[in-house]
Design an enzyme around this catalytic site. Structure first.
Site, short mmCIF file in Angstrom:
data_model
loop_
_atom_site.label_atom_id
_atom_site.label_comp_id
_atom_site.label_asym_id
_atom_site.label_seq_id
_atom_site.Cartn_x
_atom_site.Cartn_y
_atom_site.Cartn_z
N SER A 92 -9.60 2.17 2.99
CA SER A 92 -8.72 2.89 2.10
C SER A 92 -7.71 2.02 1.36
O SER A 92 -7.11 2.49 0.41
CB SER A 92 -7.95 3.93 2.91
OG SER A 92 -7.11 3.31 3.87
N LYS A 115 0.86 -1.18 0.00
CA LYS A 115 0.00 0.00 0.00
C LYS A 115 0.90 1.23 0.00
O LYS A 115 1.93 1.24 0.69
CB LYS A 115 -0.89 -0.03 1.25
CG LYS A 115 -1.89 1.11 1.34
CD LYS A 115 -2.76 0.99 2.59
CE LYS A 115 -3.79 2.10 2.69
NZ LYS A 115 -4.63 2.00 3.90
N SER A 150 -9.89 -0.17 7.14
CA SER A 150 -9.27 -0.06 5.81
C SER A 150 -8.60 -1.31 5.26
O SER A 150 -8.25 -1.34 4.08
CB SER A 150 -8.28 1.08 5.77
OG SER A 150 -8.96 2.28 5.57
N1 GLN Z 1 -13.05 4.69 6.44
C1 GLN Z 1 -12.42 5.08 7.67
C2 GLN Z 1 -11.93 6.50 7.56
O1 GLN Z 1 -12.13 7.10 6.57
C3 GLN Z 1 -11.29 4.15 7.98
C4 GLN Z 1 -10.08 4.39 7.15
C5 GLN Z 1 -8.92 3.53 7.57
O2 GLN Z 1 -9.07 2.51 8.21
N2 GLN Z 1 -7.73 3.99 7.23
O3 GLN Z 1 -11.33 7.03 8.44
#
Ligand code: GLN
Length: 491
Positions: free
Chosen positions: A156, A81, A180
């Site tokens: 994400s 990532k 994410s």
């Molecule tokens: N969707 C959540 C956010 O926008 C989690 C994102 C994540 O786990 N990095 O914060």
């Protein structure tokens, strides 16, 4: 082995093929690079690839194997990532702010995988600074879901999940601050685990919300996750929240039978808001666990409805502080025209950050400001404790908790971008796990509406990764959802 069986193979099978000299790492890396070149134009799962560098690492891996120095992951291509720093390689975090930033060092996770001889296949797309649930918030454009290119891959870590779902990579890393790893794994039909907070070092992982961020592996199966976690986990003095514990073999319990294992089903995770198609597949999966000898019991997580509001106070608060470092002086972008220092800061931040990141910085700054701190930030911290206590109470009665990873299957691209609260609710079953610091994983358990994948979430008590992976592996031994590949990508 034929190309199509290599593309579907597990890491253990790839490792065995490399050991038996049925294929070289160079050939394997070429195979996946070829698939990226062929299909990624449609998926946009990768932000950067560097075939020459990947192949150089593959050649090194082949030499190492020939010298008898191979470990299980030696020669296996793995994508990172783009939140993980990779030395002398672009690390963008999906942001204009870092669009041309080359990291001067490797993240701990990158270092560890490199040390085992894994080959860096490329960097995957993500929501800007890991803020999002759909990978639509990337400066490099949205990633598409390999099962339906009109759908989001989740976020994400959507690039990593799409790459694995499409078999453009046999495995990848992800990070999970509030779902994410799990949400994209669920949307793309792959497996992913967010370990207990502190097991995987955050060193070199671009910070979003440091008390919640945790790296973890994403792959085709629980067995593969165990192999990856064995390399990724471990103490690192450079991360002050890294846990100093004896090394663990996360694969040690994979083959244990599930007879008598107590699975808690939180009624709040099956209440209104859960789509029927998802409920159906999740319930069928839980039925399989019963057939495998597990016992299910009802448990309560009464503060589930507080998780999203608490998370969206704490995560932006930490983000607003972490992202203050992007000022045009130290990292990445600097506005090209400005008339004084303050103007340079303002223009750089205005141009460098996308709208979701700006929203989080505004919320975070607000809840931390004098006069609102007690009402919002402090209150949320107290509720975080209450949410963690819910899990502690539930784990008095059961060994694992199971439920859906997300209330719906992957949604259409663009369908939630104008309604942030709807977007945030995709993680309703995920964020409390991060607030509590617990491990959570997602595995594919079938298909829901429009043939889009459904994920089952498995939540464990602290340090119970081996037990979670055991349960997931036993399920994957008797089912084949995790082996499915989208038709158009199976050649
Ligand atoms: N969707 C959540 C956010 O926008 C989690 C994102 C994540 O786990 N990095 O914060």
């Amino acid at each position: 082995m034929s190309d199509s069986s290599l593309v579907r193979a597990s890491l253990a099978e790839l490792s065995a093929a490399l050991a038996a000299k049925r294929i070289s790492s160079v050939e394997l890396t070429q195979l996946f690079l070829g698939r990226i070149q062929r299909y990624d134009g449609q998926l946009n799962a990768f932000v950067s690839i560097d075939p020459e560098r990947s192949l150089a690492q593959a050649r090194e891996a082949d030499t190492r194997r020939a010298d008898g120095q191979a470990q299980p992951l030696t020669g296996i291509p793995i994508a990172h990532k783009d939140v993980f720093c990779t030395k002398d390689w672009l690390t963008t975090c999906g942001s204009n702010m870092l669009h041309n930033w080359v990291a001067p060092y490797d993240a701990h996770v990158v270092q560890r995988l490199h040390a085992t001889g894994a080959v860096l296949l490329g960097k995957t797309n993500m929501d800007e600074f890991a803020m999002g649930s759909s990978t639509e918030n990337s400066f490099f454009g949205a990633t598409k879901n390999p099962w339906d290119i009109n759908a989001v891959p989740g976020g994400s870590s959507g690039g990593s999940a799409a790459a694995i779902g499409a078999r453009l990579a046999p495995a990848a890393t992800g990070t999970d601050t509030g779902g994410s790893i799990r949400l994209p794994a669920s949307f793309c039909g792959c497996s992913g685990i967010k370990p207990t907070y502190g097991i995987v070092s955050r060193y070199g992982m671009v910070a979003y919300a440091s008390s919640l961020d945790q790296g973890g592996p994403m792959a085709g199966s629980a067995e593969d996750l165990a192999l990856l976690l064995n390399s990724m986990a471990g103490f690192d003095a450079r991360d002050s929240t890294s846990l100093e514990r004896p090394a663990e073999d996360y694969a040690r319990s994979l083959t244990q039978p599930l007879a008598g294992v107590r699975i808690g089903l939180p009624q709040e995770y099956f209440a209104a808001g859960l789509d029927a198609d998802v409920a159906k597949q999740v319930e069928a999966a839980i039925g399989e666990f019963r057939k495998l000898g597990a016992i299910t019991i009802d448990v309560k997580l009464p503060n589930t409805s507080l998780a999203i509001p608490v998370y969206y106070v704490l995560a932006p608060a930490e983000a607003s502080s972490n992202l203050s470092r992007y000022d045009g002086v130290r990292y990445g972008l600097r506005a090209s025209e400005y008339h004084d220092l303050n103007d340079m800061y303002e223009k750089t931040r205005a141009q460098g950050f996308g709208s979701e990141v700006k929203r989080r910085i505004l919320i975070g700054t607000y809840v931390l400001s004098h006069g609102y701190y007690d009402a919002y930030y402090l209150k949320a911290q107290k509720l975080r404790r209450v949410i963690a206590q819910d899990f502690a109470d539930a784990f008095e009665q059961c060994d694992l908790i199971m439920g859906p990873t997300s209330p719906s299957v992957a949604f259409d691209i663009g369908s939630k971008t104008s309604d942030p609260v709807q977007m945030y609710l995709s993680d309703i079953y995920n964020v409390s796990i991060n607030l509590a610091g617990l491990p959570g994983m997602s595995i594919p358990v079938g298909f829901g509406a429009r043939q889009r994948p459904v994920g089952l979430q498995i939540i464990g008590n602290y340090f119970s990764e081996a037990r979670m992976l055991n349960a997931a592996h036993q399920y994957q031994r008797v089912t084949d959802w995790h082996t499915r590949v989208p038709e158009w990508l199976s050649a």
